[in-house]
Design a protein around this motif. Structure first.
Motif, PDB file in Angstrom:
ATOM      1  N   ALA A  18      -1.386  26.240  35.339  1.00 40.03           N
ATOM      2  CA  ALA A  18      -0.981  27.623  34.344  1.00 40.03           C
ATOM      3  C   ALA A  18      -0.070  27.968  33.895  1.00 40.03           C
ATOM      4  O   ALA A  18       0.265  28.727  32.667  1.00 40.03           O
ATOM      5  N   LEU A  19       0.805  27.811  34.497  1.00 38.73           N
ATOM      6  CA  LEU A  19       2.144  28.633  34.096  1.00 38.73           C
ATOM      7  C   LEU A  19       2.854  27.157  32.876  1.00 38.73           C
ATOM      8  O   LEU A  19       3.447  28.391  31.650  1.00 38.73           O
ATOM      9  N   GLY A  20       2.277  26.657  32.612  1.00 37.12           N
ATOM     10  CA  GLY A  20       2.595  26.029  31.712  1.00 37.12           C
ATOM     11  C   GLY A  20       1.842  25.686  30.546  1.00 37.12           C
ATOM     12  O   GLY A  20       2.134  25.608  29.533  1.00 37.12           O
ATOM     13  N   PHE A  21       0.776  26.072  30.299  1.00 40.14           N
ATOM     14  CA  PHE A  21      -0.185  26.336  29.140  1.00 40.14           C
ATOM     15  C   PHE A  21      -0.364  27.993  28.383  1.00 40.14           C
ATOM     16  O   PHE A  21       0.182  28.078  27.849  1.00 40.14           O
ATOM     17  N   ALA A  22       1.121  28.897  30.192  1.00 43.01           N
ATOM     18  CA  ALA A  22       1.151  30.152  29.304  1.00 43.01           C
ATOM     19  C   ALA A  22       2.323  29.916  28.507  1.00 43.01           C
ATOM     20  O   ALA A  22       2.785  30.708  27.500  1.00 43.01           O
ATOM     21  N   GLY A  23       3.646  28.912  29.242  1.00 43.07           N
ATOM     22  CA  GLY A  23       4.650  28.139  28.531  1.00 43.07           C
ATOM     23  C   GLY A  23       4.427  28.310  26.897  1.00 43.07           C
ATOM     24  O   GLY A  23       4.769  28.370  26.022  1.00 43.07           O
ATOM     25  N   VAL A  24       3.108  27.670  27.270  1.00 40.79           N
ATOM     26  CA  VAL A  24       2.051  26.403  25.083  1.00 40.79           C
ATOM     27  C   VAL A  24       2.334  27.536  24.116  1.00 40.79           C
ATOM     28  O   VAL A  24       2.807  28.094  23.816  1.00 40.79           O
TER      29      VAL A  24
ATOM     30  N   GLY B 284       1.653  31.445  25.148  1.00 35.60           N
ATOM     31  CA  GLY B 284       1.930  32.751  24.849  1.00 35.60           C
ATOM     32  C   GLY B 284       3.465  32.853  24.914  1.00 35.60           C
ATOM     33  O   GLY B 284       3.775  33.878  24.413  1.00 35.60           O
ATOM     34  N   GLY B 285       4.229  31.545  25.022  1.00 35.34           N
ATOM     35  CA  GLY B 285       5.926  31.343  24.752  1.00 35.34           C
ATOM     36  C   GLY B 285       6.736  31.672  26.009  1.00 35.34           C
ATOM     37  O   GLY B 285       5.595  31.916  26.851  1.00 35.34           O
ATOM     38  N   LEU B 286       7.439  32.379  25.965  1.00 40.08           N
ATOM     39  CA  LEU B 286       8.254  33.016  27.162  1.00 40.08           C
ATOM     40  C   LEU B 286       8.275  34.280  27.422  1.00 40.08           C
ATOM     41  O   LEU B 286       7.368  34.118  28.836  1.00 40.08           O
ATOM     42  N   SER B 287       7.194  35.111  27.132  1.00 38.91           N
ATOM     43  CA  SER B 287       6.429  36.328  27.855  1.00 38.91           C
ATOM     44  C   SER B 287       5.358  36.415  28.760  1.00 38.91           C
ATOM     45  O   SER B 287       5.064  36.517  29.045  1.00 38.91           O
ATOM     46  N   GLY B 288       4.274  34.989  27.879  1.00 36.30           N
ATOM     47  CA  GLY B 288       3.707  34.354  28.546  1.00 36.30           C
ATOM     48  C   GLY B 288       4.067  34.000  30.251  1.00 36.30           C
ATOM     49  O   GLY B 288       2.688  34.105  31.069  1.00 36.30           O
ATOM     50  N   PHE B 289       4.508  32.823  29.833  1.00 40.03           N
ATOM     51  CA  PHE B 289       5.262  32.335  30.965  1.00 40.03           C
ATOM     52  C   PHE B 289       5.792  33.443  31.819  1.00 40.03           C
ATOM     53  O   PHE B 289       5.545  33.012  33.380  1.00 40.03           O
TER      54      PHE B 289
ATOM     55  N   VAL C 163       4.981  36.122  37.020  1.00 37.79           N
ATOM     56  CA  VAL C 163       5.268  37.591  38.141  1.00 37.79           C
ATOM     57  C   VAL C 163       4.335  38.188  38.243  1.00 37.79           C
ATOM     58  O   VAL C 163       3.519  38.310  40.120  1.00 37.79           O
ATOM     59  N   LEU C 164       2.237  37.725  38.150  1.00 43.00           N
ATOM     60  CA  LEU C 164       1.270  37.639  38.772  1.00 43.00           C
ATOM     61  C   LEU C 164       1.088  36.808  39.177  1.00 43.00           C
ATOM     62  O   LEU C 164       0.372  37.910  40.457  1.00 43.00           O
ATOM     63  N   GLY C 165       1.444  35.576  39.908  1.00 46.32           N
ATOM     64  CA  GLY C 165       1.509  34.917  41.090  1.00 46.32           C
ATOM     65  C   GLY C 165       1.806  35.721  41.732  1.00 46.32           C
ATOM     66  O   GLY C 165       1.331  35.135  43.632  1.00 46.32           O
ATOM     67  N   VAL C 166       3.070  36.067  41.609  1.00 46.32           N
ATOM     68  CA  VAL C 166       4.015  36.308  42.764  1.00 46.32           C
ATOM     69  C   VAL C 166       3.825  37.808  43.101  1.00 46.32           C
ATOM     70  O   VAL C 166       3.710  37.526  44.523  1.00 46.32           O
ATOM     71  N   VAL C 167       2.845  38.564  42.219  1.00 45.20           N
ATOM     72  CA  VAL C 167       1.837  39.615  43.065  1.00 45.20           C
ATOM     73  C   VAL C 167       0.823  38.989  44.121  1.00 45.20           C
ATOM     74  O   VAL C 167       0.413  40.273  45.034  1.00 45.20           O
ATOM     75  N   GLY C 168       0.719  37.809  43.096  1.00 45.64           N
ATOM     76  CA  GLY C 168      -1.388  37.770  43.519  1.00 45.64           C
ATOM     77  C   GLY C 168      -0.592  37.226  45.307  1.00 45.64           C
ATOM     78  O   GLY C 168      -1.714  37.139  46.066  1.00 45.64           O
TER      79      GLY C 168
END
Length: 63
Positions: A12-18, A20-25, A30-35
């Motif tokens: 999921a982080l890889g897809f977000a980085g690809v 969404g860029g840095l902001s998506g990553f 952050v949402l993963g850590v909160v979860g």
């Protein structure tokens, strides 16, 4: 089990980085850590009252 969770989260982080860029990553991170923290609180692994009290005691000791 945890290796599969780590694999899914890493993907999921890889897809977000690809896509969404840095902001998506960073948002997914952050949402993963909160979860994770919310899940541990619900499971009873983290005592929120104890954490809150220890933070309050540190502030009192600093004064």
């Amino acid at each position: 089990m945890w290796s599969m969770v780590g694999l899914g989260y890493g993907t999921a982080l890889g897809f977000a980085g690809v896509f969404g860029g840095l902001s998506g990553f960073l948002l997914v991170l952050v949402l993963g850590v909160v979860g994770l923290l919310a899940g541990r609180v619900v499971a009873g692994e983290i005592d929120v009252a104890g954490v809150w009290d220890s933070l309050g005691n540190r502030k009192r000791q600093a004064e």
